[in-house]
Structures are given as C-alpha cells and as structure tokens.
Design a protein around this motif. Structure first.
Motif, mmCIF file in Angstrom:
data_model
loop_
_atom_site.group_PDB
_atom_site.id
_atom_site.type_symbol
_atom_site.label_atom_id
_atom_site.label_comp_id
_atom_site.label_asym_id
_atom_site.label_seq_id
_atom_site.Cartn_x
_atom_site.Cartn_y
_atom_site.Cartn_z
ATOM 1 N N THR A 125 0.814 -1.211 0.000
ATOM 2 C CA THR A 125 0.000 0.000 0.000
ATOM 3 C C THR A 125 0.848 1.263 0.000
ATOM 4 O O THR A 125 0.608 2.195 -0.785
ATOM 5 C CB THR A 125 -0.927 0.015 1.227
ATOM 6 N N ASP A 126 1.867 1.317 0.857
ATOM 7 C CA ASP A 126 2.644 2.540 1.023
ATOM 8 C C ASP A 126 3.511 2.870 -0.185
ATOM 9 O O ASP A 126 3.509 4.010 -0.674
ATOM 10 C CB ASP A 126 3.513 2.451 2.277
ATOM 11 N N ASN A 127 4.301 1.885 -0.656
ATOM 12 C CA ASN A 127 5.201 2.223 -1.763
ATOM 13 C C ASN A 127 4.452 2.426 -3.083
ATOM 14 O O ASN A 127 4.879 3.211 -3.933
ATOM 15 C CB ASN A 127 6.337 1.204 -1.921
ATOM 16 N N ILE A 128 3.306 1.763 -3.251
ATOM 17 C CA ILE A 128 2.487 2.015 -4.439
ATOM 18 C C ILE A 128 1.902 3.423 -4.379
ATOM 19 O O ILE A 128 1.805 4.121 -5.392
ATOM 20 C CB ILE A 128 1.370 0.962 -4.561
ATOM 21 N N PHE A 129 1.525 3.841 -3.173
ATOM 22 C CA PHE A 129 1.007 5.192 -2.999
ATOM 23 C C PHE A 129 2.082 6.224 -3.350
ATOM 24 O O PHE A 129 1.807 7.217 -4.036
ATOM 25 C CB PHE A 129 0.539 5.379 -1.564
ATOM 26 N N VAL A 130 3.300 5.989 -2.890
ATOM 27 C CA VAL A 130 4.412 6.889 -3.215
ATOM 28 C C VAL A 130 4.632 6.937 -4.719
ATOM 29 O O VAL A 130 4.832 8.018 -5.299
ATOM 30 C CB VAL A 130 5.706 6.428 -2.507
ATOM 31 N N LEU A 131 4.575 5.786 -5.359
ATOM 32 C CA LEU A 131 4.796 5.719 -6.801
ATOM 33 C C LEU A 131 3.750 6.538 -7.561
ATOM 34 O O LEU A 131 4.097 7.336 -8.449
ATOM 35 C CB LEU A 131 4.753 4.249 -7.251
ATOM 36 N N THR A 132 2.468 6.351 -7.212
ATOM 37 C CA THR A 132 1.412 7.066 -7.930
ATOM 38 C C THR A 132 1.474 8.565 -7.676
ATOM 39 O O THR A 132 1.301 9.371 -8.596
ATOM 40 C CB THR A 132 0.027 6.538 -7.534
ATOM 41 N N GLN A 133 1.715 8.967 -6.434
ATOM 42 C CA GLN A 133 1.792 10.391 -6.119
ATOM 43 C C GLN A 133 2.982 11.045 -6.817
ATOM 44 O O GLN A 133 2.895 12.186 -7.278
ATOM 45 C CB GLN A 133 1.904 10.588 -4.607
ATOM 46 N N SER A 134 4.093 10.321 -6.917
ATOM 47 C CA SER A 134 5.273 10.864 -7.593
ATOM 48 C C SER A 134 5.038 10.998 -9.088
ATOM 49 O O SER A 134 5.433 11.986 -9.712
ATOM 50 C CB SER A 134 6.486 9.953 -7.343
ATOM 51 N N ALA A 135 4.398 9.980 -9.669
ATOM 52 C CA ALA A 135 4.145 10.002 -11.107
ATOM 53 C C ALA A 135 3.195 11.130 -11.476
ATOM 54 O O ALA A 135 3.346 11.774 -12.513
ATOM 55 C CB ALA A 135 3.578 8.658 -11.557
ATOM 56 N N VAL A 136 2.200 11.387 -10.621
ATOM 57 C CA VAL A 136 1.198 12.401 -10.921
ATOM 58 C C VAL A 136 1.680 13.811 -10.578
ATOM 59 O O VAL A 136 1.513 14.748 -11.348
ATOM 60 C CB VAL A 136 -0.118 12.101 -10.172
ATOM 61 N N ILE A 170 11.807 9.250 -6.780
ATOM 62 C CA ILE A 170 12.649 9.902 -7.784
ATOM 63 C C ILE A 170 12.455 9.270 -9.158
ATOM 64 O O ILE A 170 12.345 9.962 -10.179
ATOM 65 C CB ILE A 170 14.124 9.839 -7.360
ATOM 66 N N ALA A 171 12.379 7.917 -9.177
ATOM 67 C CA ALA A 171 12.207 7.226 -10.454
ATOM 68 C C ALA A 171 10.853 7.548 -11.082
ATOM 69 O O ALA A 171 10.760 7.871 -12.266
ATOM 70 C CB ALA A 171 12.344 5.717 -10.242
ATOM 71 N N ALA A 172 9.797 7.464 -10.268
ATOM 72 C CA ALA A 172 8.451 7.733 -10.785
ATOM 73 C C ALA A 172 8.286 9.205 -11.139
ATOM 74 O O ALA A 172 7.575 9.562 -12.086
ATOM 75 C CB ALA A 172 7.402 7.322 -9.756
ATOM 76 N N GLY A 173 8.954 10.074 -10.390
ATOM 77 C CA GLY A 173 8.841 11.507 -10.635
ATOM 78 C C GLY A 173 9.448 11.938 -11.946
ATOM 79 O O GLY A 173 9.170 13.041 -12.433
ATOM 80 N N SER A 174 10.287 11.088 -12.545
ATOM 81 C CA SER A 174 10.897 11.432 -13.827
ATOM 82 C C SER A 174 9.856 11.543 -14.937
ATOM 83 O O SER A 174 10.134 12.087 -16.005
ATOM 84 C CB SER A 174 11.945 10.384 -14.211
#
Length: 208
Positions: free
Chosen positions: A23-34, A169-173
């Motif tokens: 739940t937590d790391n997927i949430f970080v991934l989606t928030q970073s990507a968006v 950082i990766a998703a935020g790219s």
C-alpha cells in the motif's frame, strides 16, 4: 545496544520488505508520477513518521490491542480504506490543471505529508507486522527492551526513506512528460484513482 551483526541482518530483511509492492510504496509511486518527485519525497517523509508511530505502539504494547481485538482492528482498517476511497474520489474528479504546477492549497507540502502519514497509521496490519517482526531482533541481554525497539524502528525508517525515496525519484521522472501531454495527465489521474480503490479494497478485506 543492538549488536552490529543483528543490525546488518535486520537492514537486509528491511530492504527486501520495503521493496515488496504494498500500500505505502504504491502510494508513493502514484503520487510521484502524478505530482512529481518532490511530492513523492514529502509523502515518503509522512510515511516515515507513521512508522515511528507503529514503532511506539509496539514498544509500549499498544499493538497487542489490534492483535487481540477484532473490533479495533476492523475500525482502523475501515478508516484507512475510507481514506483511500476519498483520495480516489479526488483523483477521479481532479482537473488536468492540478498536474500543471498548480500551487493551490490542495497541493501544499503539509497536505501531501499528512496523506502519507495518515495512510501509514491507518493500516493496522503494519502495527501487527511490527509486533511480529521487531521482537525477533530484540535480545534482553543487550539492554532496555524499549530502547532496542526504537533502534530497530529507526533503522526501518531509514531503510524506508532510502527505498521509497528511490521510488519517488524514479516515478517523478515522468513529471515533465505528463505536463506536456494534457490527455496523459487525465488518464494518469484516472489510473491513480483506480489504484486507490484497489488498495482500499485490499485493506478493507485484510485479515489479521
């Protein structure tokens, strides 16, 4: 004081656990990507503070309540699921402008930090996991038990900051690409909402 050998083993296991999709790391991934890597890192800091709360719950014995009381466990998990559904609703109804550098109140750093913190502490499985996981590395002969719990909790938080920070950082790219394609912004927003609904269902149906 926890021995160095124990710390090394604990850190290795903690890295593996932090890398497993949840739940937590997927949430970080989606928030970073968006919203970009900065938002992802802020959310990660919120989650880290939430882990401190779980560590405290275990150190003080509060976690036992969630392990033994079905009512307490259910109340917290449903609260967490409701919060995820609220975030899903926000994602589904958000306009594309929110992905174009909007600095409105809804996107302030404190609110993003609170999102990560709330999501983390609203997951009773984390408290029970900490209750089952941390004591395996606690040895009474090494000093005060509570101090050892906090040392292990601190290590877990550091590992989480590193692993989740890398995810952010990766998703935020993707941020620059998203800003230049309005349709992609909208679709990513919808996908984010679907992910939140899926996580809400997963949390609501979780068993101890």
């Amino acid at each position: 004081m926890i021995h160095l050998e124990t710390m090394i083993v604990f850190i290795g296991v903690a890295i593996a656990l932090a890398a497993v999709p949840g739940t937590d790391n997927i949430f970080v991934l989606t928030q970073s990507a968006v919203h970009g890597r900065i938002t992802g890192l802020i959310v990660t800091l919120g989650i880290a503070l939430g882990l401190f709360v779980h560590t405290t719950a275990v150190a003080l014995g509060v976690a036992v309540i969630f392990q033994t009381s079905q009512y307490a466990f259910s109340a917290l998990k449903y609260a967490g699921a409701a919060y995820l559904l609220y975030l899903a609703w926000q994602a589904f109804t958000a306009s594309k402008g929110k992905f174009e550098g909007d600095k409105s109140k809804s996107e302030t750093a404190p609110k993003q930090f609170l999102r990560g913190f709330t999501l983390c502490i609203a997951n009773p499985k984390l408290t029970i996991f900490f209750l089952a996981f941390l004591p395996q590395f606690v040895v009474p002969e090494n000093g005060p038990i509570i101090a050892q719990f906090y040392q292990l909790g601190a290590l877990m938080i550091c590992v989480t900051l590193v692993v989740f920070g890398a995810v952010a950082i990766a998703a935020g790219s993707l941020g620059a690409w998203i800003k230049g394609t309005p349709k992609t912004q909208i679709w990513l927003n919808r996908i984010s909402g679907i992910v939140f609904v899926s996580l809400a269902v997963k949390l609501a149906t979780a068993e101890k």
